[in-house]
Design a protein around this motif. Structure first.
Motif, PDB file in Angstrom:
ATOM      1  N   GLU A 269     -15.896  71.722  -6.591  1.00 44.04           N
ATOM      2  CA  GLU A 269     -15.141  71.980  -5.373  1.00 44.04           C
ATOM      3  C   GLU A 269     -16.055  72.599  -4.336  1.00 44.04           C
ATOM      4  O   GLU A 269     -16.890  73.437  -4.671  1.00 44.04           O
ATOM      5  N   THR A 308     -11.504  75.096  11.216  1.00 47.97           N
ATOM      6  CA  THR A 308     -10.665  74.623  10.114  1.00 47.97           C
ATOM      7  C   THR A 308     -11.431  74.798   8.799  1.00 47.97           C
ATOM      8  O   THR A 308     -12.593  74.392   8.704  1.00 47.97           O
ATOM      9  N   GLU A 310     -11.437  73.701   4.870  1.00 46.45           N
ATOM     10  CA  GLU A 310     -10.877  72.706   3.966  1.00 46.45           C
ATOM     11  C   GLU A 310     -11.502  72.857   2.573  1.00 46.45           C
ATOM     12  O   GLU A 310     -12.672  73.175   2.443  1.00 46.45           O
ATOM     13  N   ARG A 311     -10.690  72.602   1.548  1.00 46.30           N
ATOM     14  CA  ARG A 311     -11.170  72.609   0.172  1.00 46.30           C
ATOM     15  C   ARG A 311     -11.262  71.154  -0.295  1.00 46.30           C
ATOM     16  O   ARG A 311     -10.266  70.419  -0.256  1.00 46.30           O
ATOM     17  N   VAL A 312     -12.471  70.758  -0.745  1.00 51.58           N
ATOM     18  CA  VAL A 312     -12.718  69.375  -1.143  1.00 51.58           C
ATOM     19  C   VAL A 312     -13.096  69.340  -2.621  1.00 51.58           C
ATOM     20  O   VAL A 312     -13.955  70.113  -3.067  1.00 51.58           O
ATOM     21  N   ARG A 313     -12.467  68.468  -3.386  1.00 51.54           N
ATOM     22  CA  ARG A 313     -12.744  68.340  -4.824  1.00 51.54           C
ATOM     23  C   ARG A 313     -13.421  67.003  -5.109  1.00 51.54           C
ATOM     24  O   ARG A 313     -13.015  65.964  -4.575  1.00 51.54           O
ATOM     25  N   TRP A 321     -10.016  64.592  -3.624  1.00 44.24           N
ATOM     26  CA  TRP A 321      -8.926  65.412  -3.084  1.00 44.24           C
ATOM     27  C   TRP A 321      -9.475  66.303  -1.977  1.00 44.24           C
ATOM     28  O   TRP A 321     -10.587  66.786  -2.042  1.00 44.24           O
ATOM     29  N   ARG A 322      -8.676  66.486  -0.911  1.00 44.06           N
ATOM     30  CA  ARG A 322      -9.059  67.348   0.227  1.00 44.06           C
ATOM     31  C   ARG A 322      -7.793  68.027   0.741  1.00 44.06           C
ATOM     32  O   ARG A 322      -6.750  67.389   0.884  1.00 44.06           O
ATOM     33  N   ASP A 323      -7.887  69.314   1.044  1.00 43.91           N
ATOM     34  CA  ASP A 323      -6.725  70.056   1.504  1.00 43.91           C
ATOM     35  C   ASP A 323      -7.168  71.073   2.547  1.00 43.91           C
ATOM     36  O   ASP A 323      -8.213  71.717   2.401  1.00 43.91           O
ATOM     37  N   VAL A 324      -6.341  71.199   3.631  1.00 45.81           N
ATOM     38  CA  VAL A 324      -6.616  72.178   4.685  1.00 45.81           C
ATOM     39  C   VAL A 324      -6.145  73.541   4.186  1.00 45.81           C
ATOM     40  O   VAL A 324      -4.949  73.730   3.939  1.00 45.81           O
ATOM     41  N   ASP A 325      -7.060  74.420   4.090  1.00 53.84           N
ATOM     42  CA  ASP A 325      -6.756  75.738   3.568  1.00 53.84           C
ATOM     43  C   ASP A 325      -6.277  76.682   4.675  1.00 53.84           C
ATOM     44  O   ASP A 325      -5.340  77.444   4.480  1.00 53.84           O
TER      45      ASP A 325
END
Length: 329
Positions: A269, A308, A310-313, A321-325
């Motif tokens: 991650e 911004t 973002e957490r990227v896996r 997978w990518r999500d805005v933290d």
């Protein structure tokens, strides 16, 4: 006539003892012979005029007790080629795992001596004499003292794969017992007990033979030997343990599949920060101090910035997978 008979009778009275004595002397020296006596393994040459075995031993100064073993029998007549064997009884101390006993015997075969105290030898049992392992069927040497140690064989049940076998051993440790039974262990094999475990009673031991295992990580493939029963244990044996978010197919706690193939997914991650600039807008207001048809800057404008996080896996290096933290101005 009567006087002649009296004179002859008188002569016979004196001659008879002389003849008997002369016959005894002649008999004694006529029967004198050399015989061989084997006393506790040592050869003795003895000259004797004895007629029996017991007489020959007495003339040789050899005292025989009831426990001694003599061949031929003591009351047997001597012959020209007679060889007398004498095995003198001695104290034998017998030590077993349970007790210590003492007997006096002329027996020289250790197995027979143990039989005298009620011990029956079985295959793989061991006998030690004064601390040295010996063949129980070979006669003992003649010494002043004998200490026999009886070590009975102990059964060990081995479960090797799908097969079960029982070995008997008198070795002190499990490793020595397996070596004596010609059961070899590879470094990758697994055994349920430590090889240095002392053998004091019957045991049950499980052995798993190592077999090839193939591990796939992305486009790479690695092979090795493992005797593990679960996926996680096999990966540890191959020095490929799961870390952090890694996972395997089948799962780490699942039994090793029949194909012995494992897929490992390495998961990473990352936290990514991005910024966007936002242009400012001009706002016009009347300024009484500014000349007609001219403008002046009252307060300079600034560009706006939005950040911004973002957490990227990634799985095996590919983004999954990518999500805005969080997002802030």
């Amino acid at each position: 006539m009567t006087e002649l008979i009296k004179k002859n009778k008188h002569r016979l009275i004196w001659i008879a003892p002389v003849i008997i004595l002369l016959g005894a002397v002649l008999l004694r020296f006529g029967l004198k012979r050399n015989i061989t006596i084997v006393l506790d393994g040592d050869l003795l040459k003895v000259e004797t005029s004895a007629l029996t075995v017991s007489g020959a031993l007495r003339s040789a100064g050899i005292k025989v007790d009831d426990q001694d073993r003599v061949s031929p029998e003591l009351d047997d007549w001597l012959k020209a080629d007679t060889v007398i064997s004498v095995e003198q009884a001695q104290e034998i101390i017998v030590v077993t795992p349970d007790e210590e006993s003492s007997i006096v015997s002329a027996e020289r075969i250790p197995a027979n001596l143990l039989g005298e105290v009620g011990i029956t030898l079985y295959p793989h049992d061991r006998v030690w004499r004064n601390g040295v392992a010996i063949d129980p069927d070979q006669p003992l040497e003649y010494t002043d003292s004998v200490l026999l140690q009886y070590v009975p064989a102990i059964p060990i049940t081995l479960q090797i794969g799908e097969e079960e076998q029982v070995i008997f051993t008198s070795e002190p440790t499990l490793g020595a017992a397996l070596e004596a039974a010609s059961i070899q262990l590879a470094p990758e094999d697994w055994i349920s007990e430590d090889l240095m475990t002392p053998i004091t009673d019957s045991m049950e031991v499980v052995i798993r033979r190592a077999q090839p295992v193939t591990v796939t990580i992305g486009e790479s493939s690695l092979s090795g030997l493992s005797a593990a029963s679960t996926v996680g244990e096999a990966l540890l044996d191959l020095n490929l343990p799961l870390q952090n978010l890694d996972y395997s197919i089948p799962a780490e706690d699942a039994p090793l599949p029949a194909t012995r193939e494992i897929e490992v997914v390495r998961v990473d991650e990352d936290v990514v920060l991005t910024t966007d600039e936002v242009a400012y807008e001009n706002e016009y207001v009347e300024d009484p101090d500014t000349l007609l048809d001219t403008t002046s800057v009252i307060e300079p404008g600034q560009l706006g910035i939005y950040a911004t996080r973002e957490r990227v896996r990634y799985a095996n290096g590919e983004e999954v997978w990518r999500d805005v933290d969080e997002r802030w101005q």
